[in-house]
Design an enzyme around this catalytic site. Structure first.
Site, PDB file in Angstrom:
ATOM      1  N   HIS A  76      49.136  36.775  42.290  1.00 15.59           N
ATOM      2  CA  HIS A  76      49.964  37.294  41.199  1.00 15.59           C
ATOM      3  C   HIS A  76      51.044  38.212  41.751  1.00 15.59           C
ATOM      4  O   HIS A  76      50.753  39.203  42.410  1.00 15.59           O
ATOM      5  CB  HIS A  76      49.104  38.034  40.171  1.00 15.59           C
ATOM      6  CG  HIS A  76      48.404  37.109  39.232  1.00 15.59           C
ATOM      7  ND1 HIS A  76      47.961  37.486  37.991  1.00 15.59           N
ATOM      8  CD2 HIS A  76      48.094  35.788  39.349  1.00 15.59           C
ATOM      9  CE1 HIS A  76      47.401  36.448  37.384  1.00 15.59           C
ATOM     10  NE2 HIS A  76      47.464  35.412  38.190  1.00 15.59           N
ATOM     11  N   TYR A 205      48.668  44.154  30.141  1.00 17.27           N
ATOM     12  CA  TYR A 205      48.078  45.420  29.721  1.00 17.27           C
ATOM     13  C   TYR A 205      48.783  45.835  28.425  1.00 17.27           C
ATOM     14  O   TYR A 205      50.014  45.861  28.373  1.00 17.27           O
ATOM     15  CB  TYR A 205      48.295  46.501  30.795  1.00 17.27           C
ATOM     16  CG  TYR A 205      47.464  46.296  32.043  1.00 17.27           C
ATOM     17  CD1 TYR A 205      47.854  45.383  33.025  1.00 17.27           C
ATOM     18  CD2 TYR A 205      46.290  47.024  32.243  1.00 17.27           C
ATOM     19  CE1 TYR A 205      47.094  45.193  34.169  1.00 17.27           C
ATOM     20  CE2 TYR A 205      45.525  46.844  33.394  1.00 17.27           C
ATOM     21  CZ  TYR A 205      45.924  45.934  34.346  1.00 17.27           C
ATOM     22  OH  TYR A 205      45.172  45.746  35.477  1.00 17.27           O
ATOM     23  N   PRO A 297      38.355  51.330  35.026  1.00 19.62           N
ATOM     24  CA  PRO A 297      38.816  50.027  35.517  1.00 19.62           C
ATOM     25  C   PRO A 297      40.301  49.743  35.303  1.00 19.62           C
ATOM     26  O   PRO A 297      40.786  48.697  35.734  1.00 19.62           O
ATOM     27  CB  PRO A 297      37.960  49.040  34.714  1.00 19.62           C
ATOM     28  CG  PRO A 297      37.596  49.776  33.477  1.00 19.62           C
ATOM     29  CD  PRO A 297      37.484  51.217  33.849  1.00 19.62           C
ATOM     30  N   LYS A 301      40.733  49.296  40.713  1.00 17.39           N
ATOM     31  CA  LYS A 301      40.603  49.803  42.082  1.00 17.39           C
ATOM     32  C   LYS A 301      39.169  49.835  42.620  1.00 17.39           C
ATOM     33  O   LYS A 301      38.959  50.033  43.814  1.00 17.39           O
ATOM     34  CB  LYS A 301      41.168  51.238  42.160  1.00 17.39           C
ATOM     35  CG  LYS A 301      42.670  51.309  41.994  1.00 17.39           C
ATOM     36  CD  LYS A 301      43.373  50.787  43.221  1.00 17.39           C
ATOM     37  CE  LYS A 301      44.842  50.589  42.999  1.00 17.39           C
ATOM     38  NZ  LYS A 301      45.356  49.305  43.474  1.00 17.39           N
ATOM     39  N   TYR A 389      49.560  49.928  42.298  1.00 11.14           N
ATOM     40  CA  TYR A 389      48.767  48.791  41.832  1.00 11.14           C
ATOM     41  C   TYR A 389      48.443  47.835  42.986  1.00 11.14           C
ATOM     42  O   TYR A 389      47.311  47.366  43.106  1.00 11.14           O
ATOM     43  CB  TYR A 389      49.513  48.051  40.715  1.00 11.14           C
ATOM     44  CG  TYR A 389      48.635  47.122  39.924  1.00 11.14           C
ATOM     45  CD1 TYR A 389      47.882  47.588  38.850  1.00 11.14           C
ATOM     46  CD2 TYR A 389      48.537  45.768  40.250  1.00 11.14           C
ATOM     47  CE1 TYR A 389      47.054  46.735  38.118  1.00 11.14           C
ATOM     48  CE2 TYR A 389      47.718  44.907  39.532  1.00 11.14           C
ATOM     49  CZ  TYR A 389      46.979  45.397  38.467  1.00 11.14           C
ATOM     50  OH  TYR A 389      46.159  44.549  37.748  1.00 11.14           O
TER      51      TYR A 389
HETATM   52  C1  PHB Z   1      39.298  41.950  34.980  1.00 12.50           C
HETATM   53  O1  PHB Z   1      39.811  40.846  35.160  1.00 12.50           O
HETATM   54  O2  PHB Z   1      38.100  42.046  34.683  1.00 12.50           O
HETATM   55  C2  PHB Z   1      40.138  43.160  35.120  1.00 12.50           C
HETATM   56  C3  PHB Z   1      41.437  43.023  35.569  1.00 12.50           C
HETATM   57  C4  PHB Z   1      42.238  44.142  35.697  1.00 12.50           C
HETATM   58  C5  PHB Z   1      41.730  45.391  35.381  1.00 12.50           C
HETATM   59  C6  PHB Z   1      40.425  45.525  34.956  1.00 12.50           C
HETATM   60  C7  PHB Z   1      39.623  44.399  34.815  1.00 12.50           C
HETATM   61  O3  PHB Z   1      42.532  46.456  35.495  1.00 12.50           O
END
Ligand code: PHB
Ligand code: APR
Length: 409
Positions: A76, A205, A297, A301, A389
């Protein structure tokens, strides 16, 4: 039983941290035994974030478990942010001079590591009950446990506590020797996994009036979604239909059109926590991964931090066995903690930016919107998000580069 007697390193826990450490030690010719409280199937049933930084992907390659990850992982180059109804793109590749992340489920990674361990015939004891760590403060570490109705003891040079946040290792350290920092957030994440194509090609997000949401994925036909929910919510309150309905409300028009719903394969609620233990070494005991620190989450990280802890402890152990030097081990805690605190800061910051905080009131909400407005419309702001990130370089902030012990003969 194979695990009885003596080994060089006893690893407690067969999550990603314990398994990766076992694999890297094996490659370096250092013996290790893994003791895991649960069954292999239980460990593989846990669903967790799977966003790998380049540093983590490289380490998995070094550990010779990168083949399926390279084949099936999704590169990505950016992700989306939907803030107050407006979409923005964080161009990770463009903003960081070429860095990307790799989407590869932690469950798959754990399976690859377990398969490699099994293929190499390395000892793992699953369903080890009552694991107890001893003697690490006076250089004579040993571990005891029960299995198949018998008591077992394993003597070793070092113990690696890879046993997660609720493990036995951190809990075995005298309270006077450890300091713990903690923040628990006033909400949780309700996660749902479905065999449906993701709503967009990149992660999205979402921050809005109804709270945070995240649209993630495991592959082109498996999606993972999260909703910010009050800590008091019970899983039983959330039917699949209620979940999809709430997600639709947090999405924009385009998202609603593209969302494909379906029955959940897994659904769970997780609290959000920031936690750091200091130090991470106690004599011959090391805390590695979630055993020593937890991040919320939001920045994905957790796994990446575990991987760098593993790298640092592996480097230290190789140096110890090859050169009889404890220099690397002595530095373990300080090296890890610098990186840990940076990731703690980023994860806390991103969490604070994107969630609704019930107690912050209208003033807090307005300030949050103003900060997002600034960040998402400023090149410097976007770059700050992007470079954190994708993960800061391993040497970030170090004035003198360290020798790579694995390069020495
Ligand atoms: C996930 O795919 O479970 C996931 C992806 C990004 C995040 C948290 C969880 O920031
Ligand atoms: N004895 C033996 N094993 C134990 C004990 C114990 N007393 N307590 C916990 N364990 C095991 C757990 O069953 C689990 O399999 O330790 C393992 C810890 O694994 P994780 O919780 O996955 O922790 P870690 O390997 O540090 O993972 C780091 O992966 O799981 C994610 O959120 C985590 O993203 C983070 C990253």
């Amino acid at each position: 039983m194979a695990a009885e007697g003596r080994t060089q390193v006893t690893i407690i826990g067969s999550g990603p941290a314990g398994l990766l450490l076992g694999q890297l030690l094996h490659i370096a010719g250092i013996d290790a035994v893994i003791l895991e409280r649960r069954s292999r199937e239980h460990v593989l049933g846990r669903i967790r974030a799977g966003v790998l930084e380049q540093v983590t992907a490289d380490l998995l390659g070094e550990a010779a478990v990168g083949e399926r990850m390279r084949r099936d992982g999704l590169v990505h180059a950016g992700f989306g942010m939907l803030v107050q109804g407006r979409r923005h793109r964080i161009d990770l590749h463009g903003l960081t001079g070429g860095s990307t992340v790799l989407i590869y489920g932690q469950t798959e990674l754990t399976r690859d590591l377990m398969d490699a361990r099994h293929a190499a015939g390395l000892p793992t004891v699953y369903e080890a009950e009552g694991v107890s760590v001893h003697g690490f403060e006076d250089r004579r570490p040993y571990v005891t446990w029960r299995h198949d109705g018998r008591e077992h003891r394993l003597d070793c040079d070092f113990i690696a506590g890879c046993d997660g946040f609720h493990g036995v290792c951190r809990a075995s350290v005298p309270r006077s020797a450890i300091r713990e920092y903690e923040r628990v957030y006033p909400f949780g994440w309700l996660g749902l996994l479905a065999e449906t194509p993701p709503v967009s090609e990149e992660l999205l997000y979402i921050s809005g009036e109804r709270g945070f949401a995240l649209c993630s994925m495991r592959s082109h036909d498996r999606s993972r979604y999260y909703l910010q929910v009050p800590l008091t919510d019970q899983l039983s309150q959330w039917s699949d239909e209620a979940f999809w309905q709430e997600l639709r409300r947090r999405l924009d028009e385009t998202g609603r059109e593209q969302l494909v719903t379906g029955p959940s394969v897994e659904k769970s609620i997780a609290p959000l926590r920031s936690f750091v233990a200091e130090p991470l070494r106690f004599g011959r005991l090391f805390l590695v991964g979630d055993a020593g620190h937890i991040v919320p989450p939001t920045g994905a990280k957790g796994l990446n931090l575990a991987a760098t802890d593993v790298k640092y402890v592996t480097d230290g152990l190789i140096e110890f066995y090859r050169e009889r030097s404890e220099a690397g081990l002595d530095e373990y805690s300080v090296r890890c903690l610098r990186r840990v605190w940076r990731a703690e800061r980023f994860s806390w910051w991103l969490t604070s930016l994107l969630h609704r905080f019930p107690d912050e009131g209208p003033m807090g909400a307005k300030l949050q919107q103003a900060e997002l407005d600034y960040l998402l419309n400023s090149e410097a702001g976007l770059r700050t998000i992007a470079e954190n990130y994708v993960g800061l370089p391993l040497q970030f902030g170090e004035t003198t580069p360290r020798r790579d012990t694995r390069a020495s003969p």
